[in-house]
Design an enzyme around this catalytic site. Structure first.
Site, PDB file in Angstrom:
ATOM      1  N   ASP A  33       0.833  -1.217   0.000  1.00  0.00           N
ATOM      2  CA  ASP A  33       0.000   0.000   0.000  1.00  0.00           C
ATOM      3  C   ASP A  33       0.865   1.264   0.000  1.00  0.00           C
ATOM      4  OD1 ASP A  33      -2.054  -1.686   0.096  1.00  0.00           O
ATOM      5  OD2 ASP A  33      -2.795  -1.116   2.096  1.00  0.00           O
ATOM      6  N   ALA A  34       2.001   1.191   0.719  1.00  0.00           N
ATOM      7  CA  ALA A  34       2.848   2.386   0.847  1.00  0.00           C
ATOM      8  C   ALA A  34       3.370   2.836  -0.527  1.00  0.00           C
ATOM      9  CB  ALA A  34       4.011   2.099   1.781  1.00  0.00           C
ATOM     10  N   LYS A 115     -32.006  -8.831  -8.465  1.00  0.00           N
ATOM     11  CA  LYS A 115     -32.198  -7.577  -7.722  1.00  0.00           C
ATOM     12  C   LYS A 115     -31.125  -7.536  -6.638  1.00  0.00           C
ATOM     13  CE  LYS A 115     -35.870  -4.844  -5.633  1.00  0.00           C
ATOM     14  NZ  LYS A 115     -35.079  -4.330  -4.520  1.00  0.00           N
ATOM     15  N   ARG A 136     -31.405   7.678  -3.526  1.00  0.00           N
ATOM     16  CA  ARG A 136     -32.813   7.707  -3.938  1.00  0.00           C
ATOM     17  C   ARG A 136     -33.628   8.614  -3.024  1.00  0.00           C
ATOM     18  NH1 ARG A 136     -37.263   4.979  -2.489  1.00  0.00           N
ATOM     19  NH2 ARG A 136     -38.833   4.740  -4.119  1.00  0.00           N
ATOM     20  N   LYS A 313     -39.658 -11.465  -5.007  1.00  0.00           N
ATOM     21  CA  LYS A 313     -38.751 -11.509  -3.876  1.00  0.00           C
ATOM     22  C   LYS A 313     -38.435 -12.941  -3.462  1.00  0.00           C
ATOM     23  CE  LYS A 313     -37.671  -7.783  -2.316  1.00  0.00           C
ATOM     24  NZ  LYS A 313     -38.293  -6.896  -1.413  1.00  0.00           N
ATOM     25  N   CYS A 413     -19.625 -33.227  31.151  1.00  0.00           N
ATOM     26  CA  CYS A 413     -18.897 -34.134  32.046  1.00  0.00           C
ATOM     27  C   CYS A 413     -18.533 -33.494  33.377  1.00  0.00           C
ATOM     28  CB  CYS A 413     -17.637 -34.662  31.351  1.00  0.00           C
ATOM     29  SG  CYS A 413     -16.374 -33.389  31.139  1.00  0.00           S
ATOM     30  N   CYS A 428     -13.795 -27.242  27.509  1.00  0.00           N
ATOM     31  CA  CYS A 428     -13.798 -28.260  28.562  1.00  0.00           C
ATOM     32  C   CYS A 428     -12.433 -28.934  28.524  1.00  0.00           C
ATOM     33  CB  CYS A 428     -14.899 -29.272  28.252  1.00  0.00           C
ATOM     34  SG  CYS A 428     -14.655 -30.869  29.045  1.00  0.00           S
ATOM     35  N   CYS A 434     -14.582 -36.814  28.412  1.00  0.00           N
ATOM     36  CA  CYS A 434     -15.844 -36.072  28.258  1.00  0.00           C
ATOM     37  C   CYS A 434     -16.653 -36.740  27.147  1.00  0.00           C
ATOM     38  CB  CYS A 434     -15.546 -34.617  27.930  1.00  0.00           C
ATOM     39  SG  CYS A 434     -17.014 -33.692  27.433  1.00  0.00           S
TER      40      CYS A 434
HETATM   41  O1  I6G Z   1     -34.719  -1.417  -7.141  1.00  0.00           O
HETATM   42  C1  I6G Z   1     -34.473  -1.892  -8.372  1.00  0.00           C
HETATM   43  C2  I6G Z   1     -33.616  -2.953  -8.534  1.00  0.00           C
HETATM   44  C3  I6G Z   1     -33.355  -3.445  -9.790  1.00  0.00           C
HETATM   45  C4  I6G Z   1     -35.111  -1.298  -9.485  1.00  0.00           C
HETATM   46  C5  I6G Z   1     -34.846  -1.829 -10.765  1.00  0.00           C
HETATM   47  C6  I6G Z   1     -33.971  -2.917 -10.899  1.00  0.00           C
HETATM   48  O2  I6G Z   1     -33.753  -3.386 -12.116  1.00  0.00           O
HETATM   49  C7  I6G Z   1     -32.933  -4.529 -12.249  1.00  0.00           C
HETATM   50  N1  I6G Z   1     -35.450  -1.261 -11.828  1.00  0.00           N
HETATM   51  C8  I6G Z   1     -36.269  -0.233 -11.665  1.00  0.00           C
HETATM   52  C9  I6G Z   1     -36.936   0.355 -12.862  1.00  0.00           C
HETATM   53  C10 I6G Z   1     -36.522   0.296 -10.405  1.00  0.00           C
HETATM   54  N2  I6G Z   1     -35.952  -0.234  -9.320  1.00  0.00           N
HETATM   55  C11 I6G Z   1     -37.454   1.433 -10.198  1.00  0.00           C
END
Ligand code: I6G
Length: 672
Positions: A33-34, A115, A136, A313, A413, A428, A434
């Site tokens: 890193d240095a 997502k 957002r 989801k 034990c 233990c 044991c």
């Molecule tokens: O929250 C989000 C995750 C993924 C999204 C999204 C997304 O697209 C793969 N697309 C839109 C249009 C919006 N939210 C509003």
């Protein structure tokens, strides 16, 4: 020959970009890193002295700047909306019906994307230069986090390529990949600093830093998923727009796929759900979007969500529940682990009623007491764990809170317990006297990756130890059929079957035998490295710590445990008993660096169908190959399964040979 400032600045920029790429993208730092810091300081000095030399994509633009006193508010020119959610295939059918009814067409093309579980941001490029980034917020107003977003290593500060629009707002998700998160937390733990509960919180916390120099040290990545306001022309389909963003240098999801019809969307969801735990980042569902922009326009919006998109989801991986009590379990090394008894909850797709609390330090760190409402996390095959206490708990005021007291004696034990200096674990000291330790040792010895004694399950082990038939792992090979047949719930046929599998397990391999011994910190990979290095058990057991640390995978702590194990007379007796009772293995002939793949370095990535990644790496090492976790110029071949992401891409960029599982299995058949 003297170099001009122009040449020096260009050389420094190229060097720093190369080092940063190796560090962030390949996890393979090229310099300390240095050295990086020194080169960066020199470039900063040059750019200060000759401002004309500064380029918008210079590494000096990513290091962060002086702290802000607060974030400015930013009004989104186009609101950042949310997505409707679906929780089942039926919800998806309903979504598809609504879409087809409005479009009057049944054959709808959908673009599918994971997502990402991170933080949504909007990034504005004017004439290709990044000028603004905002959170957002409430969808209408967010916060100006430009300084922080500029530090994200995979995000271009200037766009490249053809026809970049004069004004382009890109929207997407900022996340910290899982491996980088684990490393970041390990470093924080080592420095006694605060650790983050999960990658999402870590990403959110990093973007919320007023001091962007702190953000610059966090392994954030960006993935674009849509556009906001655009002045200029874009293609007429969502997937083609993302393709265009990618051509301008913006990262987009490698998992994106366009399909026709809702049934294929369900297949995509199921396939990604299966891969969820092995993906490089956390995802909390799949987003499906009508692909055609004209169709999207026709569908429009309802309240604050588009009619043309839906997020299906996955089951939640974190939920809250009540801590009912704590049990203490004794493992094979005597480690006493507090196990939380929970009000059963559905999390990560299964009902969970126990979770680990790790050790006494963790109980203190969480400040948890019996009766509290706690957040339980279950991701993949990882043991469920308690990640935090819900503030203000217990919610039910009639519940008494009770402190969790660690036992002063072994709960099994009654022997004394001890805590080694610098260790979080309390053990233990009863050893094989044991019962709990002996049972755990036998469970490990008999397990599939060790001696692989089929049929010798947990209940049977409990019976054998409780009835005094087995007092050491060697006693397993002294069991007779009449002894087994007398055990409760053991029929004659089962007793013969068990005896046959005990018999079969006498013939094993040296790596499996070393692993089966259950030496602390010696997992499968280390056992294999030890076998390949020493070739014979006696040589391993006689090795000094100095010699042991010369073996791949073995550090001073592991060497200390191996020496401790080898010099214990009880262990020596058990090993000679096992050998006298006929446990045997073929001579190991392939040492590391020998074999048909000697001199090659492999990286295994993605999910393989026929075996785990660990097993595949073992097979490769047994054939003389080296294995590595990241792709670099030193990599010879990358073995890829479905879900192989950035490593595959890197290999393609570097022109490294890539083989899939079928090709590889064919190669194995030829070599083994
Ligand atoms: O929250 C989000 C995750 C993924 C999204 C999204 C997304 O697209 C793969 N697309 C839109 C249009 C919006 N939210 C509003």
């Amino acid at each position: 020959m003297t170099t001009s400032p122009v040449e020096e600045a260009a050389a420094l920029r190229a060097q720093l970009l190369g080092w940063a790429e190796a560090y962030f993208e390949r996890d393979a730092p090229l310099v300390p890193d240095a050295d990086y810091d020194q080169a960066l300081k020199r470039l900063e000095a040059l750019e200060r002295e000759f401002p004309d030399l500064a380029t918008p994509d210079s590494p000096t633009q990513r290091v962060g700047s002086a702290p802000l006193s607060e974030f400015e508010a930013v009004e989104h020119r186009l609101p950042m909306l949310s997505l409707d959610n679906a929780f089942s295939a039926e919800d998806m059918d309903d979504f598809h019906r609504r879409v087809t009814e409005r479009l009057g067409d049944g054959d709808v093309a959908y673009c599918c994307e994971p997502k990402l579980d991170g933080v949504a941001v909007s990034i504005v490029y004017e004439h290709g230069a990044l000028v603004l980034a905002a959170t957002r917020g409430d969808g209408t107003r967010g916060e100006n986090i430009t300084a922080n977003v500029r530090t994200i290593s995979n995000l271009p500060l200037t766009l490249s390529g053809e026809d970049v629009p004069p004004y382009l707002e890109v929207r997407g998700e900022v996340v910290i990949p899982r491996e980088a998160f684990e490393r970041m937390n390990a470093q924080a733990r080592a420095a006694d600093e605060k650790v983050f509960v999960n990658p999402r919180n870590a990403a959110a916390g990093s973007l919320r830093q007023l001091d962007s120099r702190i953000t610059a040290r966090r392994p954030l990545t960006f993935t674009a998923y849509s556009v906001g306001v655009v002045e200029g022309d874009l293609p007429g389909a969502h997937d083609a727009i993302l393709q265009r963003l990618s051509e301008w240098g913006l990262p987009v999801s490698e998992y994106m796929q366009t399909v026709t019809g809702i049934a294929v969307c369900d297949d995509y969801y199921e396939a990604l759900a299966r891969q969820r735990d092995t993906l490089p980042f956390d995802i909390d569902g799949i987003v499906f979007k009508v692909n055609g922009m004209a169709e999207q326009e026709k569908l429009g919006f309802v309240s604050r969500a588009p009619r043309w998109a839906i997020a299906r989801k996955f089951p939640a991986q974190e939920v809250s529940t009540q801590l009912l009590g704590v049990d203490f379990q004794v493992g094979r090394t005597g480690a006493i682990t507090p196990v939380a008894r929970l009000q059963p909850v559905f999390v990560g797709g299964v009902t969970v009623s126990n979770a680990t609390l790790h050790n006494a330090d963790e109980i203190e760190r969480l400040g948890v007491q019996v009766g509290d409402t706690v957040v339980v996390r279950r991701a993949g095959d990882v043991i469920p764990q308690i990640v935090s206490v819900v503030e203000g708990s217990p919610s039910d005021s009639s519940t008494e809170r009770a402190k969790i007291g660690f036992p002063g004696q072994c709960p099994d034990c009654g022997s004394d317990v001890a805590r080694e200096e610098g260790e979080a674990v309390i053990r233990c000291i009863g050893g094989m006297a044991c019962g709990a330790q002996l049972k755990a040792v036998i469970r490990h010895f008999a397990s599939r990756k060790a001696m692989d004694i089929e049929g010798l399950g947990d209940k049977l082990i409990d019976q054998l130890v409780d009835d005094g038939l087995v007092g050491s792992v060697a006693d397993i090979f002294r069991l007779s059929q009449p002894q087994l047949a007398m055990l409760e719930r053991m029929g004659e046929k089962s007793s013969y079957n068990l005896l046959a599998s005990i018999e079969q397990s006498r013939s094993t391999t040296l790596p499996k035998f070393i692993y089966a011994l259950g030496i602390r910190e010696v997992g499968e990979a280390t056992a294999l490295a030890l076998a390949n290095h020493f070739l014979e058990l006696d040589a391993l057991l006689a090795a000094s710590t100095d010699v042991l640390v010369g073996v791949d995978d073995v550090g001073p702590i592991v060497a200390h445990h191996i020496r401790g194990f080898a010099s214990d007379e009880r262990n020596q007796r058990v090993i000679s008993d096992l050998l006298a009772l006929g446990v045997n293995w073929p001579t190991v002939t392939v040492a590391s660096g020998e074999g048909p793949l000697a001199g090659t370095t492999w990286v295994v990535t993605g999910k393989l169908e026929s075996m785990s990644r660990g097993d595949a790496e073992q097979r490769l090492r047994a054939l003389g190959a080296k294995t590595a976790s990241s792709v670099s110029a030193k990599t010879s071949t990358v073995l890829t399964g479905p879900g192989a992401g950035s490593k595959r891409k890197k290999a393609e960029e570097l022109g490294i040979s890539i083989v899939d599982e079928i090709e590889w299995l064919a190669m194995l058949e030829e070599m083994e």
